[in-house]
Structure formats: structure tokens, C-alpha cells
Scaffold this active site. Structure first.
Site, mmCIF file in Angstrom:
data_model
loop_
_atom_site.group_PDB
_atom_site.id
_atom_site.type_symbol
_atom_site.label_atom_id
_atom_site.label_comp_id
_atom_site.label_asym_id
_atom_site.label_seq_id
_atom_site.Cartn_x
_atom_site.Cartn_y
_atom_site.Cartn_z
ATOM 1 N N SER A 68 -29.195 63.033 -13.620
ATOM 2 C CA SER A 68 -30.578 62.315 -13.877
ATOM 3 C C SER A 68 -30.059 60.880 -13.664
ATOM 4 O O SER A 68 -28.882 60.556 -13.727
ATOM 5 C CB SER A 68 -30.876 62.516 -15.347
ATOM 6 O OG SER A 68 -32.021 61.630 -15.641
ATOM 7 N N TYR A 124 -29.730 63.741 -24.354
ATOM 8 C CA TYR A 124 -29.725 64.133 -22.685
ATOM 9 C C TYR A 124 -29.006 62.811 -22.116
ATOM 10 O O TYR A 124 -28.236 63.303 -21.083
ATOM 11 C CB TYR A 124 -31.342 63.896 -22.429
ATOM 12 C CG TYR A 124 -31.930 64.269 -21.252
ATOM 13 C CD1 TYR A 124 -32.126 65.349 -20.862
ATOM 14 C CD2 TYR A 124 -31.947 63.108 -20.167
ATOM 15 C CE1 TYR A 124 -32.532 65.712 -19.670
ATOM 16 C CE2 TYR A 124 -32.410 63.302 -18.710
ATOM 17 C CZ TYR A 124 -32.641 64.826 -18.657
ATOM 18 O OH TYR A 124 -33.123 65.069 -17.445
HETATM 19 P P1 NAD Z 1 -37.924 72.781 -15.788
HETATM 20 O O1 NAD Z 1 -38.356 72.801 -17.195
HETATM 21 O O2 NAD Z 1 -39.132 72.726 -14.643
HETATM 22 O O3 NAD Z 1 -37.072 73.393 -15.474
HETATM 23 C C1 NAD Z 1 -35.967 73.953 -16.262
HETATM 24 C C2 NAD Z 1 -35.403 75.483 -15.955
HETATM 25 O O4 NAD Z 1 -34.392 75.675 -16.894
HETATM 26 C C3 NAD Z 1 -36.323 76.479 -16.067
HETATM 27 O O5 NAD Z 1 -36.068 77.345 -15.216
HETATM 28 C C4 NAD Z 1 -35.931 76.970 -17.601
HETATM 29 O O6 NAD Z 1 -36.181 78.213 -17.433
HETATM 30 C C5 NAD Z 1 -34.355 77.001 -17.277
HETATM 31 N N1 NAD Z 1 -33.819 76.778 -18.493
HETATM 32 C C6 NAD Z 1 -33.987 76.364 -19.958
HETATM 33 N N2 NAD Z 1 -33.319 76.663 -20.763
HETATM 34 C C7 NAD Z 1 -32.511 77.281 -20.248
HETATM 35 C C8 NAD Z 1 -31.476 78.167 -20.922
HETATM 36 N N3 NAD Z 1 -31.023 78.095 -22.023
HETATM 37 N N4 NAD Z 1 -30.539 79.051 -20.175
HETATM 38 C C9 NAD Z 1 -31.096 79.055 -18.652
HETATM 39 N N5 NAD Z 1 -31.987 78.491 -18.070
HETATM 40 C C10 NAD Z 1 -33.002 77.859 -18.989
HETATM 41 O O7 NAD Z 1 -37.118 71.188 -15.644
HETATM 42 P P2 NAD Z 1 -36.916 70.369 -14.291
HETATM 43 O O8 NAD Z 1 -37.725 69.002 -14.467
HETATM 44 O O9 NAD Z 1 -37.010 70.972 -13.105
HETATM 45 O O10 NAD Z 1 -35.368 70.136 -14.669
HETATM 46 C C11 NAD Z 1 -34.338 70.538 -13.995
HETATM 47 C C12 NAD Z 1 -33.204 69.810 -13.936
HETATM 48 O O11 NAD Z 1 -33.221 68.663 -13.318
HETATM 49 C C13 NAD Z 1 -32.703 69.623 -15.597
HETATM 50 O O12 NAD Z 1 -31.338 69.510 -15.465
HETATM 51 C C14 NAD Z 1 -33.299 68.289 -15.726
HETATM 52 O O13 NAD Z 1 -32.523 67.509 -16.614
HETATM 53 C C15 NAD Z 1 -33.166 67.566 -14.389
HETATM 54 N N6 NAD Z 1 -33.968 66.584 -14.244
HETATM 55 C C16 NAD Z 1 -35.338 66.240 -14.417
HETATM 56 C C17 NAD Z 1 -35.979 65.250 -13.962
HETATM 57 C C18 NAD Z 1 -37.489 65.422 -14.044
HETATM 58 O O14 NAD Z 1 -38.036 64.037 -13.889
HETATM 59 N N7 NAD Z 1 -38.360 66.256 -14.074
HETATM 60 C C19 NAD Z 1 -35.322 63.889 -13.822
HETATM 61 C C20 NAD Z 1 -34.127 64.035 -13.826
HETATM 62 C C21 NAD Z 1 -33.204 65.488 -13.908
#
Ligand code: NAD
Length: 258
Positions: free
Chosen positions: A140, A153
Site C-alpha cells: 500500500s 496497517y
Molecule cells: P477487500 O476487503 O475487498 O478484500 C479483502 C479480501 O481479503 C477479501 O477476499 C476477504 O475475504 C479477504 N480476507 C479478509 N480477512 C481474511 C482472512 N483472515 N483470511 C483470508 N482472507 C481474508 O479489500 P481490498 O481493498 O481489495 O484489499 C486487498 C488488499 O489491497 C489488502 O491487502 C489491502 O490492504 C490492499 N490495499 C487496498 C487499498 C484500497 O484502497 N482498497 C489500497 C492499498 C492497498
């Protein structure tokens, strides 16, 4: 276009958001897909199969090393091993340090950081044996800079960028590479919750809360998309990525250029 026929990609946390977007892009390029996560499994599997790929889901909880081992074993049993590992599962919780719930700290460190150590240690031997592999850690902007309220985080994502560098160095003389991608805001369920919280806190509409979230941090004023991130992963899987090692690649609308 990069052809991933015959390769297998395991993407943690891929039932929604960024993980599902990356899984779809890799499926369209021909890879077999191992999905993981707690979202709508049937819809995610159907989307991958509609892209013409073979897919399986494993419900491993990324806080549990034994379940992570079972997930990697399933990938081996079903598809002969993991060629592309995308460590994507992640959760968020926003609170000042002195009010940060201890169980949330533990969960964020376990899911957003430690699970990547477990998946990596389990797939590296077979990647080394084949002398080809790709590990992509979805970090991130918070792996590069801080923000208030996100102690766990930011600590986990900085740790993930560090793990990326060590993995890249330990594999530097092989056909295995490891890199991190550092997205800014992407409109997924993880961010939708933060938007809802801003709307409730400031008494504004969802649209106004989205604009406020972006204008605080992201100079482009646009969300990054899962498809854009999927294509970055695809580039790292192509021969153009052979000597990209240990990078923390920002895709953040200019956030960390400030
Ligand atoms: P999201 O909530 O849409 O998806 C998260 C996924 O992780 C889901 O499939 C959920 O079921 C799974 N998950 C959660 N807890 C879990 C566990 N204990 N075991 C297995 N699976 C689990 O979130 P997202 O925004 O798509 O985030 C995905 C990644 O991208 C994360 O690592 C997040 O930190 C990173 N990220 C997101 C953003 C953003 O703006 N959305 C920005 C930078 C980084």
C-alpha cells in the site's frame, strides 16, 4: 499479451476487490487460479471460470499457519504447485494508538504481514526447483508513508515492503522475483467502510465523502482500479519483469510524489 497457460496463480483474499481483479486478469492470461477469502465464493469462481480458467477456492484463514499450509497443499494437489503467488489478503481498522483494540492489532499484523511470510516460505522451494516464480506482495502507499489512525496497517505494510526486499535478495540469482505493489485508494469494500465512516462523521453524502477522502491524499482525484493493478501484476509476470527485483511500485495517483 503475456501468456500464462500452464502456470498456476494463488491469490490470497481474492473473493472481492483488488484480489479478485488480479485473479481475473491472470485468468484471462491463461493461468490456473487458486482463490482464497471469505466473500462470495460462488460468484468469484463463476467469474474466473467465465474467463476460461480452471479455478479452485480454499477457505484458509490467513491468521492460521496450519490452514495456509493446507491451501498450498491443495494448489499442489490440484495444479502441481504455485508459480505465481500474490499476497493480497488484508483488513483495516482505524483508531488512534491509545484506543487501538489489541485484537485488531494482532489480526492486522497476522493477515496483512505474517501470512505472506508463511505463503512465501511454503512456495519458495518449488519455485527454486523450477527456477521460475513470481511473488507479488500487495502492500500500500501505507508501506511507504504513514497516516494517522492506521498504526497497525502502516506497521504491517512497511513490514511487507521489508519482507519483499529480503525475499528479492535471497532469490536474486534465480528465476524467482519478488516485488511489492503500493496502491493508493481503490474503491473496494475495504475503502467503502472508510467512506461510510466519513459520511456519518461529517454528515455528508457518500459522493461528497469519496471526494473528501481522495482530495486529502490522492492528487489525481481518481480511484486506482483493480484492473490496473491486475495488469501491473501481469507485467511483473512477463519477461519484462525478469530483472524487477525488490521494488515497491506505487500506483497511487501521485499520493507519494508529494
Ligand atoms: P477487500 O476487503 O475487498 O478484500 C479483502 C479480501 O481479503 C477479501 O477476499 C476477504 O475475504 C479477504 N480476507 C479478509 N480477512 C481474511 C482472512 N483472515 N483470511 C483470508 N482472507 C481474508 O479489500 P481490498 O481493498 O481489495 O484489499 C486487498 C488488499 O489491497 C489488502 O491487502 C489491502 O490492504 C490492499 N490495499 C487496498 C487499498 C484500497 O484502497 N482498497 C489500497 C492499498 C492497498
Amino acid at each position: 499479451m503475456t501468456n500464462l497457460q500452464g502456470k498456476t496463480a494463488l491469490i490470497t483474499g481474492s473473493t472481492s476487490g483488488i484480489g479478485l481483479g488480479i485473479a481475473l486478469t491472470l485468468a484471462e492470461a491463461g493461468a490456473n487460479i487458486v482463490l482464497n477469502g471469505f466473500g462470495d465464493v460462488d460468484a468469484a469462481l463463476a467469474a474466473i471460470e467465465a474467463a476460461g480458467a480452471r479455478a479452485v477456492h480454499h477457505p484458509a484463514d490467513m491468521r492460521r499457519p496450519d490452514e495456509i499450509e493446507a491451501m498450498v497443499a491443495l494448489a499442489r494437489e490440484r495444479f502441481g504447485g504455485v508459480d505465481i503467488l500474490v499476497n493480497n489478503a488484508g483488513i483495516q481498522h482505524v483508531a488512534p494508538i491509545e484506543a487501538f483494540p489489541v485484537d485488531k492489532w494482532d489480526d492486522i499484523l497476522a493477515i496483512n504481514l505474517t501470512s505472506s511470510f508463511h505463503t512465501s516460505r511454503l512456495v519458495l522451494p518449488e519455485m527454486r526447483a523450477r527456477n521460475w516464480g513470481r511473488i507479488v506482495n500487495i502492500a500500500s502507499v501505507h508501506g511507504l508513508v504513514g497516516s494517522t489512525g492506521k498504526a497497525a496497517y502502516v506497521a504491517a505494510k512497511h513490514g511487507l515492503v521489508g519482507l519483499t526486499k529480503v525475499t528479492a535478495l535471497e532469490t536474486a540469482r534465480t528465476g524467482v522475483t519478488c516485488n511489492a505493489i503500493c496502491p493508493g485508494f481503490v474503491l473496494t469494500p475495504l475503502v467503502a467502510q472508510q467512506i461510510a465512516d466519513i459520511a456519518a462523521r461529517d454528515g455528508i453524502t457518500t459522493e461528497a465523502a469519496q471526494a473528501r477522502l481522495l482530495s486529502d491524499k490522492q492528487p489525481s482525484g481518481q480511484f486506482v482500479t483493480p484492473k490496473q493493478l491486475g495488469n501491473l501484476v501481469l507485467m511483473l509476470c512477463s519477461p519484462f519483469g525478469d530483472e524487477v527485483r525488490g521494488a515497491a511500485w506505487a500506483a497511487d495517483g501521485g499520493w507519494t510524489a508529494q
